[in-house]
Each structure stands twice: as C-alpha cells, then as structure tokens.
Design a protein around this motif. Structure first.
Motif, PDB file in Angstrom:
ATOM      1  N   UNK A 175      -2.899   8.136   7.743  1.00 51.25           N
ATOM      2  CA  UNK A 175      -1.939   8.354   6.653  1.00 51.25           C
ATOM      3  C   UNK A 175      -0.927   7.212   6.564  1.00 51.25           C
ATOM      4  N   UNK A 176      -0.450   6.738   7.721  1.00 47.98           N
ATOM      5  CA  UNK A 176       0.534   5.657   7.736  1.00 47.98           C
ATOM      6  C   UNK A 176      -0.070   4.356   7.173  1.00 47.98           C
ATOM      7  N   UNK A 177      -1.225   3.984   7.695  1.00 45.35           N
ATOM      8  CA  UNK A 177      -1.861   2.736   7.250  1.00 45.35           C
ATOM      9  C   UNK A 177      -2.203   2.771   5.765  1.00 45.35           C
ATOM     10  N   UNK A 178      -2.748   3.910   5.346  1.00 48.68           N
ATOM     11  CA  UNK A 178      -3.112   4.040   3.927  1.00 48.68           C
ATOM     12  C   UNK A 178      -1.870   3.951   3.044  1.00 48.68           C
ATOM     13  N   UNK A 179      -0.762   4.527   3.550  1.00 45.78           N
ATOM     14  CA  UNK A 179       0.482   4.502   2.775  1.00 45.78           C
ATOM     15  C   UNK A 179       1.017   3.093   2.610  1.00 45.78           C
ATOM     16  N   UNK A 180       1.065   2.345   3.716  1.00 50.61           N
ATOM     17  CA  UNK A 180       1.570   0.958   3.637  1.00 50.61           C
ATOM     18  C   UNK A 180       0.662   0.128   2.724  1.00 50.61           C
ATOM     19  N   UNK A 181      -0.646   0.364   2.841  1.00 49.25           N
ATOM     20  CA  UNK A 181      -1.595  -0.389   2.009  1.00 49.25           C
ATOM     21  C   UNK A 181      -1.429  -0.030   0.531  1.00 49.25           C
ATOM     22  N   UNK A 182      -1.393   1.265   0.249  1.00 51.57           N
ATOM     23  CA  UNK A 182      -1.410   1.736  -1.138  1.00 51.57           C
ATOM     24  C   UNK A 182      -0.086   1.483  -1.864  1.00 51.57           C
ATOM     25  N   UNK A 183       1.025   1.700  -1.147  1.00 48.84           N
ATOM     26  CA  UNK A 183       2.330   1.600  -1.813  1.00 48.84           C
ATOM     27  C   UNK A 183       3.042   0.275  -1.561  1.00 48.84           C
ATOM     28  N   UNK A 184       2.610  -0.470  -0.544  1.00 51.00           N
ATOM     29  CA  UNK A 184       3.367  -1.677  -0.192  1.00 51.00           C
ATOM     30  C   UNK A 184       2.577  -2.970  -0.320  1.00 51.00           C
ATOM     31  N   UNK A 185       1.733  -3.245   0.652  1.00 48.32           N
ATOM     32  CA  UNK A 185       1.124  -4.574   0.788  1.00 48.32           C
ATOM     33  C   UNK A 185       0.165  -4.926  -0.361  1.00 48.32           C
ATOM     34  N   UNK A 186      -0.798  -4.056  -0.634  1.00 51.98           N
ATOM     35  CA  UNK A 186      -1.814  -4.413  -1.641  1.00 51.98           C
ATOM     36  C   UNK A 186      -1.183  -4.586  -3.031  1.00 51.98           C
ATOM     37  N   UNK A 187      -0.332  -3.655  -3.497  1.00 53.14           N
ATOM     38  CA  UNK A 187       0.301  -3.880  -4.818  1.00 53.14           C
ATOM     39  C   UNK A 187       1.113  -5.182  -4.879  1.00 53.14           C
ATOM     40  N   UNK A 188       1.767  -5.533  -3.775  1.00 57.56           N
ATOM     41  CA  UNK A 188       2.569  -6.760  -3.772  1.00 57.56           C
ATOM     42  C   UNK A 188       1.693  -8.002  -3.991  1.00 57.56           C
TER      43      UNK A 188
END
Lengths: 401, 288
Positions: free
Chosen positions: A179-192
């Motif tokens: 859940x943590x990794x998916x969250x950082x990926x989905x809401x943070x790193x990939x969109x940036x």
C-alpha cells in the motif's frame, strides 16, 4: 453456598477495580507491530509514545487525568489489526486509536474507527486513500504518500536538472509492491515525472515483492537502461538488499534517492555495509530542526534511548502531544461522549509542534488531513549520518551532489 | 545481459536448493511437514551472526562448528515432541507441533536479540569478480559454491555411507528396513537432526548475503516447499534441479516480463507440476 457468595464478591471486586481504573485515565489504543517483520518500527513508536505520555503524566496529565497507552500487537497484518482495534474500542474502552505504522494496517483499521465512532489519529501511515474516504473519524498529522516527494521534486527541478545540463534526464523507479509503495508511486513519483516529461524520461517503472531474496534481475534491467536518476521506494530489509545488490551488479547513476521509510533508517546505512553513502532520502522531515524545543527534545531522546531519532520518532512523540492537547476539550465521563468531544476538539485544533503546525483540514478530496507539504525534506547519507539538505531553510548541510 | 541473468539465476537456485534439502529429507523419511524448518534457518543465521560478531569467526567456518548443536536440537525435538505422537495421527499433529515450536523459537529469538535487523558484513562483502561479463559479489559466489559443495557432499553421504543407506531404506520401507537390522527409531531421530542441521547450515551460509531478524524464517519456507514439490518429495537431486529451475525461471520472468511476475512464475511452475507430475520432476525416477 459459601463459594457462590465468595465468587460473587470477587467478581464484583474485580469489576469495580476495572471500572475505577478505566475511569481514572484517558486510554489511548495503540495497534502496533510488536512482533513480525515490522516489530522494529513498532518499538520505535512505542518508545516515542511512552516518552511523550510519561512527560505529560509527570506534569499531572490532561486536566488532572493521566494518559494510559494500551498496546495491541498487530504483526503488521491488516486482519489482525482490525480485530485488535475492535478489542481496544469495545473491551478496553479506549478514547482514541493511534498509529498502526503501515498504510495497509491503517487502511483496514479506519473503517473500524468510523463504525465505532472512535477518533483515529495517524502519525505515519501515509497512503493518500486513507484520508480520502470522507471518514470523519480519521485524522492525519503527517504528509501523505503523495506529499512525500514534494521536497524531492523541488530539489530535482532546482538542483539536479540544471546541473546536469541535459535536455532530458533518464529515470528508473522501483518501488515496493504494498500500500505504501503503490501510494508513493501513484500519487507522488510517477505523476511528477510524467508531468515533466520534457525534462525526464521514465525508462523503468516497476514494483517488487518486499520479501524477495534476489533483486539482481530487476537491477540488471535497470542497469541496461542506464538511468541518470534511480528512485527507490523501499522498506528496510528490501532497501538493505537493494543497496547491496546495486553495488554488486555495478549499477551506477548520477543520483540515487529513496523516499523515506527504509531509506531514512540508520540500519540501512549500517546493515548495507555503508552501500547507501551519498544516497538521498525524501520523505517526512525530522521536524522543526531550528526550533529550540526540537533541539531540547532531540537531546533528551538521545540521552534516553542512545540513538539519533528520525521521522518516525518525532511523529510518534508529537502524536501523543496532539492527542493530549485535544483531550483538554473532553469534559464528559462517558467514553462514547468523550470520543465525540475529542473528535470535535481535534477538528478545531491548531497547534504548533516540534514537527510543524498541526491543523486538520478538508481540501482537494482529503478529510481531516494536515496540509503537510512543507513537512517534507530531502536528506542525504554522508559518513553515516542522515542530514537534511533541502529545502534550504531546513538544511543541516549542503547536498553532496 | 541474458548470460548474466542465467548465471545469477543458477547461483540463487543453488541457495534455494540448499534451503530445500533439509525439508525434503525429513518429509521423505518420516512424511512430516516440518514447519520448524524456517526457524532452523533463522537460528543458523543468528548462530553465524553471534560467532562472527563476538569471535570474528567466518560464517563459512562456523556453520560446521555449530552443526553438532543443531543436530542435538533437532534430535531432541523429534525424540520428545514428535516421536510420541501415534503413527496414524503423525502427519497432521506433527505439522501443528512443529508450527508451535517455530513460534516459540521465533518469539524467543525476539526476546534474546530484539526485533533489530542484523547483517554479517565480511571484509570482502563489497568485492566483485567478473565472470563471462557477469559481476558476481564474492559473498554471493562463495555462498552459492558452498551450497553446491554441501549438496554434493550430502548426496554422497546418502549414497555411499551406511547411515545414508539406512536413511534411504527407512524412506523406502520402514518395516523391511527394520527386519534388515536398521534401527528405524534412531534413524528417524537422526534424520530429523540432519534436516535441522542442513537448514541451520543454509542459514549460516545465507547470513552474509541476506539480513537477519527473528521472523526471517517465514521468507524461506514457501520457497523451500515450492522446490520440494518441484523436485519431488524426498529427492536430493530433485531439490537441486528444482532449485536451479526455480532460480532461472524467476530471473527470466522478472527480466522479460515484469519483476512482479517473478513470484507468479514460481506458482505457475508449482501448479504445473502438481497438475501434470505430482510426484515432482525427479520424484518417480529416483529415490535420491
């Protein structure tokens, strides 16, 4: 007959002692991983909660009522955490729930808090979705996974990109599949990186299993893509293995950065054989480091626990202070009413802490979420110390880049 | 890149195989599903860590020093906790008992060593050699080579020594072995001890390339079970073949598909074997 009377008396005595004990304290339920793979984190939060509660109780508690921490071991398993939370609410009569460490656990516990109308304060579980469900009983004081990368994005755009003098930098992103990794990926790193695709080309973006023994096939794939920047979202054990195996396969890049969690723990540096030297880590900051109260707290922590605290410790410590402040608004003696009063009190809270200002707002789809964008920083491992290097106002030293 | 991936797959496969051998031997002889296996690996890791940390003894040497202790531990567990179970209830009851023992040891480890993660960092832990354009870390190379040597050594022990032949005879037919003069009871005790020793040695050999914490054992159990089913229950050669197949298949899947496909590949292999050859790759062909 004698035994019947004796057992009845004993039962009543026991019941009375329970009631009087419960009525004399504010019980705070702490579902935490005390055994299992997350036990290391559970111990950190237990230390932080205990330190803060002891300090408050030493000064007479809240309005004369002492705080009592009730821990339940969740083993970081959501199903077990749900039953622990139910037990804490219905059997231990806690006034509020706290923490839980992992996003997966908090995501499962939040509906229990709602169903039982019990405030649930998050100080570390970061998945954005937890405070995006219109759940009025869940409050979060720290940055969400989507906010984790706020300082990193700023650092990459203002420092890394201009310095490299390339039209487009290549980026590899690997993240833990929870859940943590998916969250950082989905809401943070990939969109940036996608939003800035004129400047960055995301050449690898893959998730991995936290308990894998061998990451070399993945790292060879990353190496083959020859990225300028490698971003890793990892817990501790996977982070240690990744750091070691990155050295082993000879993967090189201009910048390696983690996104908090494992990369912000002292163990990652030591247990990887210093393989994370010069790594960056972006996530919740370590607090208002220039504040005199923060400095006082940190030296007290080092004296008590003999190690340098990081984000987890300050979050846990401040969470108890936040609850204690909000508990000042609780006047009833009935626990059901107390929970409602605490919820109202948390909603009205605007408190300056050593972690930053805590105020729970509804905005951009979030409910009771502290606008904690500013509470993130980029830190860097240099000679065994993780020191903040960005933003400039929170920097403890210049970045080695 | 493909050469590097296959070489790495074989190297990790050898370690997988060593992890599985203790389990397969115990299952083969006694039909016991030993849930204590993962914790035996964990104890082996801690033993290696403590001897390295306190006395500077390399895990590659200390695994031999601690082997007798683990043999005694395994034998005691079998003699006093598993052997008394009536034969008709043994398969299920022993599973529950070994699961209970594993909890006791994991929890005890947490009280003794706390929940902190430990690693064994050898002086050459970051040194690398290049073999056919493949960079291989010395600890990974030594761990894989030692696994291979131990598997071969164990194969020879099982095929050439009286004890090994007695274990195989017991595995094939307890009653006939007994008639032929094999003390089946003591062979069972010794086999359980050997299984625990092999698991602990695998742990010691893994310690320089993995991390150690009280509940680390659960990471290995599923992998070991997969290999035992792949290779054939009770088969040493099968464990070796199963380990290497799994290592290479995972490496290829994670490279050419997605890394997250790695575990799916392991389960596809697992289900495929269960469906088409339930006795395992070498299960029906050889008893060793």
């Amino acid at each position: 007959m004698f035994f019947k009377i004796l057992s009845s008396v004993l039962f009543l005595l026991l019941l009375f002692s329970q009631v009087s004990y419960g009525a004399g304290t504010f019980k705070i339920g702490c579902p935490a991983p005390m055994t299992g793979p997350g036990a290391n984190f559970g111990e950190k939060f237990k230390k932080a909660y205990t330190m803060a509660a002891d300090e408050i109780n030493a000064k007479g508690g809240v309005n004369g009522t002492k705080l009592e921490l009730v821990f339940e071991d969740t083993q970081a398993k959501p199903a077990l955490a749900v039953s622990s939370a139910k037990k804490l609410i219905s059997s231990d009569n806690v006034i509020a729930l706290l923490g839980g460490w992992s996003s997966g656990v908090a995501f499962a516990v939040a509906p229990v808090a709602l169903d039982n109308k019990t405030p649930y304060l998050l100080e570390h579980p970061a998945l954005d979705d937890i405070t995006r469900k219109n759940n009025d009983y869940v409050f979060r004081l720290q940055p969400t996974t989507g906010m984790y990368s706020a300082a990193l994005e700023d650092f990459i755009l203002k420092v890394v990109y201009p310095k490299e003098k390339k039209k487009q930098l290549t980026v590899a992103y690997i993240y833990v599949d929870n859940a943590f990794g998916q969250g950082v990926a989905k809401y943070g790193i990939i969109p940036f990186f996608k939003k800035n695709k004129d400047k960055f080309n995301l050449v690898v973006s893959e998730s991995y299993n936290e308990n894998a023994m061998d990451y070399k096939p993945l790292l060879l794939k990353v190496k083959n893509a020859a990225p300028d920047i490698v971003v890793l979202t990892s817990y501790l054990t996977d982070g240690i293995l990744l750091a070691k195996q990155i050295k082993e396969v000879g993967l090189q890049a201009k910048m390696f950065t983690g996104t908090g969690a494992g990369h912000s723990m002292q163990d990652i540096y030591e247990k990887s054989g210093k393989a994370t030297e010069k790594y960056f880590s972006s996530g919740p900051w370590h607090g208002e480091i220039k504040d005199a109260n923060w400095k006082k707290w940190r030296s007290a922590w080092e004296k008590k626990y003999k190690y340098v605290p990081g984000e987890h410790e300050v979050e846990g410590y401040v969470a108890i202070q936040v609850l204690a402040e909000a508990l000042k608004g609780v006047k009833s003696s009935d626990v059901v009413k107390q929970r409602e009063e605490l919820k109202a009190s948390l909603k009205a809270l605007n408190m300056k802490t050593i972690f930053g200002t805590v105020k729970f707002d509804n905005f951009d789809g979030y409910t009771n979420q502290n606008k904690a964008y500013k509470m993130t920083a980029v830190a860097q491992w240099i000679n065994g110390k993780l020191l903040q290097v960005w933003p400039k106002e929170a920097a403890e030293r210049e970045p080695a880049y | 890149m493909i050469t590097s991936i296959i070489i790495n797959g074989i190297l990790i496969g050898l370690i997988y195989a060593l992890l599985a051998i203790g389990l397969t031997v115990i299952f083969g002889v006694m039909r016991i599903i030993n849930m204590f296996h993962g914790e035996a690996v964990m104890l082996g890791m801690y033993a290696a860590f403590v001897l390295f940390d306190k006395f500077g003894i390399s895990p590659y040497i200390s695994v031999f020093l601690t082997a007798p202790i683990f043999f005694v531990l395994g034998s005691i567990i079998y003699k006093f906790l598993i052997d008394p179970i009536p034969a008709r209830e043994r398969e299920i009851t022993s599973l529950i008992i070994t699961l209970g023992i594993s909890f006791i040891f994991a929890t005890s480890a947490m009280y003794i060593w706390s929940a902190d993660y430990r690693t064994v960092t050898l002086p050459f832990s970051q040194d690398v050699m290049v073999f056919i354009k493949t960079r291989i870390g010395y600890p990974a190379l030594i761990s894989s080579c030692m696994s291979a040597v131990m598997i071969v050594g164990f194969y020879l022990f099982m095929s050439k020594t009286y004890m090994g032949r007695a274990i195989r005879a017991t595995e094939l037919d307890k009653d006939t072995a007994s008639v032929m003069g094999v003390n089946v009871k003591w062979i069972s005790i010794a086999t359980f001890g050997i299984g625990v020793v092999l698991a602990a040695m695998a742990g010691g050999i893994l310690s320089p390339i993995f991390y150690i914490y009280p509940f680390v054992g659960s990471n290995f159990v599923i992998k070991a079970f997969t290999i035992v089913v792949l290779g054939g229950m009770g088969s040493v050669t099968g464990a070796l073949v199963g380990g290497i197949i799994l290592g290479v298949a995972e490496a290829l899947a994670s490279t050419f598909l997605e890394y997250s496909m790695k575990d799916i590949m392991a389960f596809i292999l697992f289900l495929g074997i269960l469906l088409f050859k339930p006795s395992g790759i070498l299960g029906g062909r050889t008893r060793l």
